[in-house]
Motif scaffolding. Structure first.
Motif, mmCIF file in Angstrom:
data_model
loop_
_atom_site.group_PDB
_atom_site.id
_atom_site.type_symbol
_atom_site.label_atom_id
_atom_site.label_comp_id
_atom_site.label_asym_id
_atom_site.label_seq_id
_atom_site.Cartn_x
_atom_site.Cartn_y
_atom_site.Cartn_z
ATOM 1 N N VAL A 66 19.034 -19.380 -9.760
ATOM 2 C CA VAL A 66 19.282 -18.733 -11.050
ATOM 3 C C VAL A 66 20.597 -17.966 -10.970
ATOM 4 O O VAL A 66 20.783 -17.156 -10.060
ATOM 5 N N PRO A 67 21.532 -18.221 -11.895
ATOM 6 C CA PRO A 67 22.821 -17.525 -11.862
ATOM 7 C C PRO A 67 22.651 -16.011 -11.882
ATOM 8 O O PRO A 67 21.863 -15.474 -12.647
ATOM 9 N N GLY A 107 14.721 -17.559 -21.053
ATOM 10 C CA GLY A 107 15.524 -17.787 -22.253
ATOM 11 C C GLY A 107 16.720 -16.847 -22.346
ATOM 12 O O GLY A 107 17.771 -17.218 -22.870
ATOM 13 N N THR A 108 16.562 -15.643 -21.826
ATOM 14 C CA THR A 108 17.648 -14.663 -21.872
ATOM 15 C C THR A 108 18.190 -14.327 -20.490
ATOM 16 O O THR A 108 19.109 -13.520 -20.373
ATOM 17 N N ASP A 109 17.604 -14.936 -19.444
ATOM 18 C CA ASP A 109 17.993 -14.659 -18.053
ATOM 19 C C ASP A 109 17.915 -13.171 -17.739
ATOM 20 O O ASP A 109 18.853 -12.572 -17.228
ATOM 21 N N ARG A 110 16.761 -12.581 -18.045
ATOM 22 C CA ARG A 110 16.568 -11.151 -17.816
ATOM 23 C C ARG A 110 15.221 -10.899 -17.152
ATOM 24 O O ARG A 110 14.231 -11.555 -17.442
ATOM 25 N N ILE A 111 15.240 -9.889 -16.296
ATOM 26 C CA ILE A 111 13.990 -9.390 -15.739
ATOM 27 C C ILE A 111 13.402 -8.412 -16.747
ATOM 28 O O ILE A 111 14.117 -7.579 -17.302
ATOM 29 N N LEU A 112 12.095 -8.527 -16.969
ATOM 30 C CA LEU A 112 11.412 -7.658 -17.921
ATOM 31 C C LEU A 112 10.488 -6.724 -17.158
ATOM 32 O O LEU A 112 9.716 -7.159 -16.309
ATOM 33 N N VAL A 113 10.584 -5.447 -17.454
ATOM 34 C CA VAL A 113 9.669 -4.444 -16.905
ATOM 35 C C VAL A 113 9.010 -3.774 -18.095
ATOM 36 O O VAL A 113 9.687 -3.235 -18.961
#
Length: 115
Positions: A66-67, A107-113
């Motif tokens: 993953v970039p 979809g957004t290439d983000r980690i969610l907390v």
């Protein structure tokens, strides 16, 4: 009680910290975006598990190619400057977290907390 949402899409700072003396500490998760700061009270074990699981997630994202994940793993391992500064003040508790969830939004290439 209605749910409140504090969304930080690209925070300037995302840290944990403590206030108080050992044995009487309060643990916080804090996010800052510009002048907006949200501080959430956590249990000590929640902070430890969050750190462990974030490391595992970054490692897995790096293995999958993953970039940006590789840079995050390197930063986690000490190749970047650590944020050891104090929590932002005034320190106002938004709420106490009962549970934490950690996830990846491809979809957004983000980690969610979520607390």
């Amino acid at each position: 009680m209605p749910r409140r949402f504090f969304v930080f899409d690209d925070p300037d700072r995302f840290v944990t910290g403590t206030v108080g003396r050992p044995g009487q500490r309060t643990f916080f998760l804090q996010a800052r975006d510009g002048g907006r700061v949200t501080s959430v009270v956590l249990e000590k074990v929640q902070v430890a598990v969050l750190a462990e699981r974030l490391g595992q997630l970054l490692g897995e994202l790096d293995r999958r190619g993953v970039p940006g994940a590789h840079e995050a793993v390197e930063a986690d391992l000490g190749d970047a400057e650590l944020d050891l500064g104090p929590l932002d003040e005034p320190l106002i508790e938004a709420f106490r977290a009962g549970t934490l969830t950690l996830g990846w939004d491809g979809g957004t290439d983000r980690i969610l907390v979520e607390a």
